[in-house]
Design an enzyme around this catalytic site. Structure first.
Site, PDB file in Angstrom:
ATOM      1  N   LYS A 496       0.846  -1.194   0.000  1.00 46.10           N
ATOM      2  CA  LYS A 496       0.000   0.000   0.000  1.00 46.10           C
ATOM      3  C   LYS A 496       0.886   1.250   0.000  1.00 46.10           C
ATOM      4  CE  LYS A 496      -0.336  -0.561   4.966  1.00 46.10           C
ATOM      5  NZ  LYS A 496      -1.111  -1.115   6.066  1.00 46.10           N
ATOM      6  N   TYR A 721      15.171  31.965   4.235  1.00 43.24           N
ATOM      7  CA  TYR A 721      14.006  32.800   4.539  1.00 43.24           C
ATOM      8  C   TYR A 721      13.977  33.241   5.994  1.00 43.24           C
ATOM      9  CZ  TYR A 721      11.656  31.666   0.135  1.00 43.24           C
ATOM     10  OH  TYR A 721      11.322  31.548  -1.182  1.00 43.24           O
TER      11      TYR A 721
HETATM   12  C1  LIG Z   1      -0.353  -2.000   6.862  1.00 39.55           C
HETATM   13  C2  LIG Z   1      -0.945  -3.224   7.341  1.00 39.55           C
HETATM   14  C3  LIG Z   1      -0.147  -4.345   7.641  1.00 39.55           C
HETATM   15  C4  LIG Z   1       1.355  -4.319   7.603  1.00 39.55           C
HETATM   16  O1  LIG Z   1       1.825  -3.803   8.795  1.00 39.55           O
HETATM   17  P1  LIG Z   1       3.394  -3.612   9.061  1.00 39.55           P
HETATM   18  O2  LIG Z   1       3.496  -3.159  10.454  1.00 39.55           O
HETATM   19  O3  LIG Z   1       3.854  -2.603   8.091  1.00 39.55           O
HETATM   20  O4  LIG Z   1       3.977  -4.942   8.834  1.00 39.55           O
HETATM   21  C5  LIG Z   1      -0.768  -5.514   7.980  1.00 39.55           C
HETATM   22  N1  LIG Z   1      -2.115  -5.589   8.056  1.00 39.55           N
HETATM   23  C6  LIG Z   1      -2.907  -4.543   7.804  1.00 39.55           C
HETATM   24  C7  LIG Z   1      -4.385  -4.698   7.921  1.00 39.55           C
HETATM   25  C8  LIG Z   1      -2.361  -3.321   7.443  1.00 39.55           C
HETATM   26  O5  LIG Z   1      -3.151  -2.290   7.189  1.00 39.55           O
END
Ligand SMILES: *Cc1c(COP(=O)(O)O)cnc(C)c1O
Length: 826
Positions: A496, A721
């Site tokens: 993701k 700045y």
């Molecule tokens: C993002 C996510 C993961 C992965 O988690 P990590 O801590 O990055 O390994 C697993 N399950 C769900 C539902 C997630 O949203």
């Protein structure tokens, strides 16, 4: 080996038209690969997509005089004087028959390898293990099809002492032909896996078809631990020697007593034929490599390799890199990097690849080659052959590296331009190296020559702000987490947020290549992008939008379902399309209180609603830990797990089919491997960050830029700045082309953090601007154009996230899209 055209005509049962004496040594099916026209016989194959007969005029023009055809060209005797046409009913069958007859000239051991996964690795490793004592002919790369197998077997020659060939099939009926051509004396079943059944009704059917390769062998090597394979072997009526291996059953021919994984090596202790004990260590830790090495060990021991020799050679196994990488090089060069084992057949393929690329038009074709090791031929035979090939394949500049090539330099006298060096570093320090300009360069070196260093120097350093992504590190991280898991535990890789900033598509390609079971992205569009880029793995969509259902179905994307509202809408949409049995993933809320069904109060209703329709079926059920990264939450995790365990079992018991249960994320895999259940979800860990201790496992992403300009700023002046950057001492300030719009957080400015310039800390001075930042390089040896590391291999991203009081995920995902991603692997 050469055959007279008369003999070929007899062997393939052809009607011969034309009557010119000829000897043929090269078999060609793809006109683009032509190299030695006078000694080539072209088989005009017909497929659904193409017809080799179309290429006859062109090949004739280029000097080919021997053709196997189904249709003889009209007026052939006028249009193609001095040419032999062998007319057959089916050109492919003729090719296969020729190979079959060729094979029958040899009374030598031949290993035939089949299976779904790992054939090429097993073949290459067997080659590495056996070639020190035998002259081996093997299939090039993964030539294992109905065309590839005859072309491979054709390579058997009078020097060959052992043949090793792969056989791949995609549908029933194909193996029989391959068996007749390879006629193995030793059969090897590499991993069968549980991959998708393509054209077979069941895994058994596929396995049995593959086992047709083993007909008439004297021994078969297989794993007892692959259930389907073991069962099929059981039912096979076979009078040869069954050489099984197993981790579980001590009555196996090769019983694996233990598998111990160290950081980067695995030690395997075994008992062979119930008596001999031995062990070996291989330089890999992933499951596939371990299984394949055991398969190879069984073959080697059977062929009489001594356990000590086996152990020594196992320790030196090299990874099997199949890829020819094309990279932009410096000074207008294009680099083709082939790290595949260096031997003459693969050299031929790589040269062919170079010639087929459109980009050599008008540019010099250069070959940089190391000594070819373990060819089984003496160097006075080998190098003239190499020289001949290089010349025929249009190499204009030849650079040989190694003592053997240098001592055989006379063999290359016909090439226009040639240079020889003893070592890579001698070459790097030469004018020849500095003079590489506007060339297409094929690099092909045995690993021990250190060609990596050469490529590193030759590739174009992009003078921009880039995020370099190390795909090997992704694989290493994957394997590191896999090492916590049982072999059968499935894995979902979370890509993701555009692969946590690294770029979803390339990461997905790499993961698919390494056979992860599922990929997961946030929304349907991300899934579509993956599909459009050739990703065929299962894909899970974590946050399906109500408007995207049609897209999900069209692209076979499997949604997560977390509420009744979503469930009902999805069912309705699927019913409207006439879909049944569409896989979905049920999310339970065990404590995160984000999304998901309530495992305490909603299970009965959920099961009832799922059961009263047939449009969708639960493929998996899962929940997510809120704090697997910290021991502080262990008791809460325990409660979450218990809730999940009960509710998911309840769901499972309502259905006959297997529903995969999963709860562990990256930190969970490490912290609670006993809770791995059927599957785990790997996220941040893939990108090299161990969220349990904020440490880097294998760094994946490195954000880099370069110094644009440097200036002297006296004490008392200010930088940037709002005059925020007060200069306390006379200073040297450098400007770098990266700002908050690229994802460099403004809060890092005003000396709150630093970047690395030639390995030294350079603090950010003043406010970070939108596109530029200023850094203090006083006392650091550097110049304009030098590289600056914002985070990565030498400056952990966690240093930045700590300063920002956030987690590394946020820093990684904030690198903006305008920063170019550059992927590499070694
Ligand atoms: C993002 C996510 C993961 C992965 O988690 P990590 O801590 O990055 O390994 C697993 N399950 C769900 C539902 C997630 O949203």
């Amino acid at each position: 080996m050469n055959y007279s055209i008369e003999k070929v005509a007899v062997l393939v049962g052809a009607q011969r038209l034309g009557n010119v004496d000829a000897n043929v040594g090269f078999v060609l099916t793809d006109s683009r690969s032509l190299c030695f026209p006078e000694e080539t016989i072209f088989f005009a194959l017909k497929s659904d997509r193409n017809d080799g007969h179309h290429y006859i005029p062109e090949l004739y023009r280029r000097g080919v005089r021997n053709f196997v055809v189904q249709d003889v060209p009209q007026d052939y005797d006028k249009l193609y004087p001095q040419t032999n046409f062998l007319k057959v009913v089916d050109s492919l069958e003729a090719l296969q028959r020729l190979a079959e007859r060729h094979r029958s000239e040899f009374r030598i051991p031949v290993i035939g390898i089949t299976g779904s996964n790992g054939k090429t690795m097993v073949k290459e490793w067997l080659y590495q293990l056996l070639s020190p004592q035998l002259t081996v002919t093997r299939s090039p790369r993964s030539y294992n099809s109905q065309i590839g197998v005859p072309l491979s077997v054709w390579l058997l020659n009078e020097h060959t002492q052992l043949g090793i060939f792969e056989a791949g099939i995609s549908q029933p009926g194909e193996m029989r032909r391959l068996q007749e051509i390879i006629r193995p004396t030793i059969g090897v079943m590499a991993s069968l896996g549980d991959a998708h059944q393509e054209n077979f009704t069941s895994l058994e059917e596929k396995c049995k078809e593959k086992m047709l390769l083993f007909k008439d062998t004297e021994a078969i090597v297989y794993s007892l631990d692959e259930k389907v394979v073991a069962e099929c072997m059981q039912s096979l009526s076979y009078s040869g020697t069954k050489l099984s291996w197993s981790v579980e059953y001590d009555q196996a021919s090769f019983y694996v007593e233990s598998i111990e994984k160290q950081d980067i090596t695995t030690t395997i202790t075994y008992r062979w034929q119930n008596s001999l004990k031995g062990k070996f260590t291989l330089p890999f830790i992933d499951e596939a490599s371990v299984g394949n090495s055991i398969t190879c060990a069984v073959v080697a021991l059977y062929l009489g390799v001594k356990p000590d020799d086996l152990a020594r050679r196992m320790a030196d196994l090299e990874p099997v890199a199949m890829r020819l990488e094309v990279k932009e090089g410096q000074h207008g060069c294009t680099l083709i990097n082939d790290s595949y084992n260096s031997d003459i057949n693969s050299l031929d393929i790589a040269l062919d690849f170079m010639n087929r690329r459109p980009d050599h038009k008008g540019r010099k074709r250069t070959l940089i080659l190391s000594d070819i090791l373990q060819s089984g031929e003496t160097k006075n035979n080998l190098y003239p052959e190499v020289a001949d090939l290089a010349e025929k394949r249009g190499v204009e500049k030849f650079i040989g590296i190694g003592e053997a090539l240098r001592s055989e330099s006379d063999a290359f006298s016909r090439l226009q331009e040639k240079y020889f060096f003893a070592t890579v570093s001698e070459f790097i320090n030469s004018d020849v190296f500095k003079g590489l300009r506007n060339e297409v360069i094929l690099l092909k070196g045995a690993r021990s020559f250190g060609f990596d260093q050469l490529t590193e120097l030759l590739v174009n350093k992009v003078h921009e702000t880039v995020l370099e992504v190390n795909l090997n590190a992704v694989v290493d991280n994957l394997n590191w987490y896999r090492s916590f898991l049982k072999q059968e535990t499935k894995l979902v890789c979370m890509i993701k947020a555009d692969g946590y900033g690294a770029g979803a598509v390339e990461i997905a390609k790499t993961l698919q290549d390494h056979r992860v079971d599922y990929l997961a992205v946030a929304v349907a569009d991300e899934g579509v992008t993956l599909r459009k880029n050739g990703i065929t793995s299962n894909i899970m969509i974590m946050n399906p939008e109500m408007s995207s259902f049609k897209t999900l179905f069209d692209y076979e994307l499997e949604p997560e379902v977390y509420s009744f509202r979503l469930l009902d809408a999805l069912v309705k949409a699927a019913q409207k399309e006439g879909i049944t049995g569409y896989p979905v993933h049920v999310k339970l809320d065990t404590g995160m209180h984000r999304l998901g069904f309530n495992p305490k109060t909603e299970m009965n209703e959920l099961i009832a609603r799922l059961k009263q329709q047939s449009a969708i079926i639960p493929r998996s059920v899962f929940s997510h830990f809120v704090g697997s990264d910290s021991d502080d939450f262990d008791s809460f995790s325990e409660i979450q797990f218990k809730l999940f365990d009960e509710a998911s079992k309840m769901l499972q018991s309502a259905f006959d089919h297997k529903i995969l249960r999963h709860i562990d994320n990256s930190a969970g895999i490490e912290h609670f491997p006993e809770r791995q259940l059927d599957m785990c979800r790997l996220g941040l860990g893939l990108y090299g960050i161990d969220s349990r201790n904020n440490e880097i496992i294998n760094n994946v992403s490195t954000l880099k830029t370069t110094i644009l300009q440097m200036r002297y700023v006296p004490a008392g002046d200010t930088v940037g700045y709002s005059r925020k950057g007060k200069i306390e001492r006379d200073s040297v300030i450098a400007a770098i082309p990266i700002g908050y719009a690229d994802g460099l957080n403004r809060k890092l400015g005003n000396r709150h953090c630093y970047c690395l310039v030639n390995g030294q800390h350079a603090p950010y001075v003043g406010n970070i601007c939108m596109d530029v930042a200023m850094i203090d390089v006083t006392g650091i040896e550097c110049k304009e154009g030098d590289s600056v590391e914002i985070f990565g291999d030498h400056l952990p991203v966690t240093v930045l996230s700590d300063v920002l009081e956030t987690i590394p995920y946020e820093v990684l995902t904030n690198v903006s899209n305008r920063v170019k991603r550059v992927y590499y692997q070694d």
